[in-house]
Write a protein that holds these residues in place. Structure first.
Motif, PDB file in Angstrom:
ATOM      1  N   SER A   1       0.801  -1.221   0.000  1.00  0.00           N
ATOM      2  CA  SER A   1       0.000   0.000   0.000  1.00  0.00           C
ATOM      3  C   SER A   1       0.838   1.278   0.000  1.00  0.00           C
ATOM      4  O   SER A   1       0.359   2.318  -0.415  1.00  0.00           O
ATOM      5  CB  SER A   1      -0.944   0.004   1.198  1.00  0.00           C
ATOM      6  OG  SER A   1      -0.187  -0.013   2.393  1.00  0.00           O
ATOM      7  N   ASN A   2       2.078   1.203   0.437  1.00  0.00           N
ATOM      8  CA  ASN A   2       2.881   2.427   0.449  1.00  0.00           C
ATOM      9  C   ASN A   2       4.291   2.242  -0.133  1.00  0.00           C
ATOM     10  O   ASN A   2       5.149   3.087   0.069  1.00  0.00           O
ATOM     11  CB  ASN A   2       2.981   2.981   1.868  1.00  0.00           C
ATOM     12  CG  ASN A   2       3.773   2.067   2.786  1.00  0.00           C
ATOM     13  OD1 ASN A   2       3.926   0.891   2.530  1.00  0.00           O
ATOM     14  ND2 ASN A   2       4.277   2.617   3.864  1.00  0.00           N
ATOM     15  N   THR A   3       4.518   1.152  -0.844  1.00  0.00           N
ATOM     16  CA  THR A   3       5.840   0.909  -1.430  1.00  0.00           C
ATOM     17  C   THR A   3       5.712   0.681  -2.934  1.00  0.00           C
ATOM     18  O   THR A   3       4.910  -0.121  -3.382  1.00  0.00           O
ATOM     19  CB  THR A   3       6.517  -0.314  -0.784  1.00  0.00           C
ATOM     20  OG1 THR A   3       6.607  -0.107   0.632  1.00  0.00           O
ATOM     21  CG2 THR A   3       7.912  -0.516  -1.330  1.00  0.00           C
ATOM     22  N   LEU A   4       6.533   1.423  -3.682  1.00  0.00           N
ATOM     23  CA  LEU A   4       6.551   1.312  -5.133  1.00  0.00           C
ATOM     24  C   LEU A   4       7.863   0.701  -5.584  1.00  0.00           C
ATOM     25  O   LEU A   4       8.907   0.951  -4.973  1.00  0.00           O
ATOM     26  CB  LEU A   4       6.410   2.697  -5.770  1.00  0.00           C
ATOM     27  CG  LEU A   4       5.286   3.587  -5.274  1.00  0.00           C
ATOM     28  CD1 LEU A   4       5.368   4.951  -5.945  1.00  0.00           C
ATOM     29  CD2 LEU A   4       3.943   2.946  -5.516  1.00  0.00           C
ATOM     30  N   ARG A   5       7.816  -0.089  -6.648  1.00  0.00           N
ATOM     31  CA  ARG A   5       9.047  -0.583  -7.288  1.00  0.00           C
ATOM     32  C   ARG A   5       9.273   0.268  -8.522  1.00  0.00           C
ATOM     33  O   ARG A   5       8.434   0.318  -9.411  1.00  0.00           O
ATOM     34  CB  ARG A   5       8.927  -2.060  -7.648  1.00  0.00           C
ATOM     35  CG  ARG A   5       9.086  -2.963  -6.429  1.00  0.00           C
ATOM     36  CD  ARG A   5       8.963  -4.434  -6.765  1.00  0.00           C
ATOM     37  NE  ARG A   5       9.699  -4.861  -7.936  1.00  0.00           N
ATOM     38  CZ  ARG A   5      10.920  -5.418  -7.922  1.00  0.00           C
ATOM     39  NH1 ARG A   5      11.535  -5.595  -6.787  1.00  0.00           N
ATOM     40  NH2 ARG A   5      11.493  -5.812  -9.044  1.00  0.00           N
ATOM     41  N   ILE A   6      10.427   0.924  -8.523  1.00  0.00           N
ATOM     42  CA  ILE A   6      10.755   1.843  -9.605  1.00  0.00           C
ATOM     43  C   ILE A   6      12.155   1.527 -10.103  1.00  0.00           C
ATOM     44  O   ILE A   6      13.082   1.315  -9.311  1.00  0.00           O
ATOM     45  CB  ILE A   6      10.668   3.310  -9.123  1.00  0.00           C
ATOM     46  CG1 ILE A   6       9.228   3.620  -8.705  1.00  0.00           C
ATOM     47  CG2 ILE A   6      11.167   4.274 -10.190  1.00  0.00           C
ATOM     48  CD1 ILE A   6       9.029   4.981  -8.099  1.00  0.00           C
ATOM     49  N   ASP A   7      12.308   1.499 -11.421  1.00  0.00           N
ATOM     50  CA  ASP A   7      13.623   1.288 -12.014  1.00  0.00           C
ATOM     51  C   ASP A   7      14.520   2.462 -11.628  1.00  0.00           C
ATOM     52  O   ASP A   7      14.180   3.612 -11.882  1.00  0.00           O
ATOM     53  CB  ASP A   7      13.496   1.206 -13.532  1.00  0.00           C
ATOM     54  CG  ASP A   7      14.841   1.263 -14.217  1.00  0.00           C
ATOM     55  OD1 ASP A   7      15.638   0.331 -14.013  1.00  0.00           O
ATOM     56  OD2 ASP A   7      15.094   2.246 -14.938  1.00  0.00           O
ATOM     57  N   CYS A   8      15.658   2.164 -10.998  1.00  0.00           N
ATOM     58  CA  CYS A   8      16.589   3.219 -10.584  1.00  0.00           C
ATOM     59  C   CYS A   8      17.978   2.969 -11.167  1.00  0.00           C
ATOM     60  O   CYS A   8      18.992   3.362 -10.584  1.00  0.00           O
ATOM     61  CB  CYS A   8      16.638   3.324  -9.067  1.00  0.00           C
ATOM     62  SG  CYS A   8      17.118   1.803  -8.223  1.00  0.00           S
ATOM     63  N   SER A   9      18.023   2.323 -12.310  1.00  0.00           N
ATOM     64  CA  SER A   9      19.293   1.993 -12.957  1.00  0.00           C
ATOM     65  C   SER A   9      20.152   3.229 -13.218  1.00  0.00           C
ATOM     66  O   SER A   9      21.370   3.193 -13.084  1.00  0.00           O
ATOM     67  CB  SER A   9      19.048   1.259 -14.269  1.00  0.00           C
ATOM     68  OG  SER A   9      18.330   0.073 -14.033  1.00  0.00           O
ATOM     69  N   SER A  10      19.514   4.342 -13.578  1.00  0.00           N
ATOM     70  CA  SER A  10      20.282   5.560 -13.866  1.00  0.00           C
ATOM     71  C   SER A  10      21.025   6.045 -12.624  1.00  0.00           C
ATOM     72  O   SER A  10      22.161   6.505 -12.720  1.00  0.00           O
ATOM     73  CB  SER A  10      19.369   6.658 -14.405  1.00  0.00           C
ATOM     74  OG  SER A  10      18.415   7.042 -13.423  1.00  0.00           O
ATOM     75  N   ALA A  11      20.402   5.917 -11.458  1.00  0.00           N
ATOM     76  CA  ALA A  11      21.054   6.339 -10.212  1.00  0.00           C
ATOM     77  C   ALA A  11      22.188   5.399  -9.848  1.00  0.00           C
ATOM     78  O   ALA A  11      23.261   5.836  -9.414  1.00  0.00           O
ATOM     79  CB  ALA A  11      20.034   6.393  -9.078  1.00  0.00           C
ATOM     80  N   VAL A  12      21.979   4.103 -10.015  1.00  0.00           N
ATOM     81  CA  VAL A  12      23.018   3.123  -9.702  1.00  0.00           C
ATOM     82  C   VAL A  12      24.219   3.325 -10.623  1.00  0.00           C
ATOM     83  O   VAL A  12      25.369   3.296 -10.176  1.00  0.00           O
ATOM     84  CB  VAL A  12      22.479   1.676  -9.828  1.00  0.00           C
ATOM     85  CG1 VAL A  12      23.602   0.667  -9.695  1.00  0.00           C
ATOM     86  CG2 VAL A  12      21.404   1.420  -8.788  1.00  0.00           C
TER      87      VAL A  12
END
Length: 129
Positions: A38-49
């Motif tokens: 309900s309060n957690t999203l999975r988001i691609d963060c490859s650019s940050a890594v």
């Protein structure tokens, strides 16, 4: 002469270390994947890594981003959204990844370590139209 070589070596190591790690970031862009709870999203963060990855691999990375009561969620054109609205944009339902910008509540060092990509708290999430 030996001292000059040693000094050159030490300075080179400082420069190399400084160039390979960008450090903590305040925001990143990626693709929205899914609402995990309900309060957690999975988001691609490859650019940050990849900013913090000295080896520059092309591996994809996901971040778990927490939405708090203070998180502002919306679209580029200013439409306000709720977490439940994001469930309708789930990439597995729509088969169309939506670009997203995440502004973190606090700067965070996001890297290849799984623990660095969990427990991130968002202050703002903007979904592309």
């Amino acid at each position: 002469m030996q001292r000059i070589r040693y000094l050159f070596l030490v300075l080179s190591l400082f420069l190399i270390t400084g160039c390979t790690n960008s450090g903590p970031i305040k925001s990143f862009k990626g693709y929205f994947h899914t609402v995990e709870s309900s309060n957690t999203l999975r988001i691609d963060c490859s650019s940050a890594v990849q900013k913090n990855d000295p080896y520059g691999t092309d591996i994809g990375y996901m971040c778990k981003v927490e939405v708090t009561e203070n998180t502002i969620i919306g679209t580029e054109d200013g439409k306000k959204l709720k977490v439940n609205d994001l469930a309708e944009l789930d990439v597995e339902k729509t088969n169309t990844p939506r670009s997203v910008k995440v502004v973190l509540a606090e700067e965070h060092d996001i890297n290849t370590s799984g623990s660095s990509r969990e427990g991130l708290k968002a202050s703002k999430i903007v979904i592309s139209n």
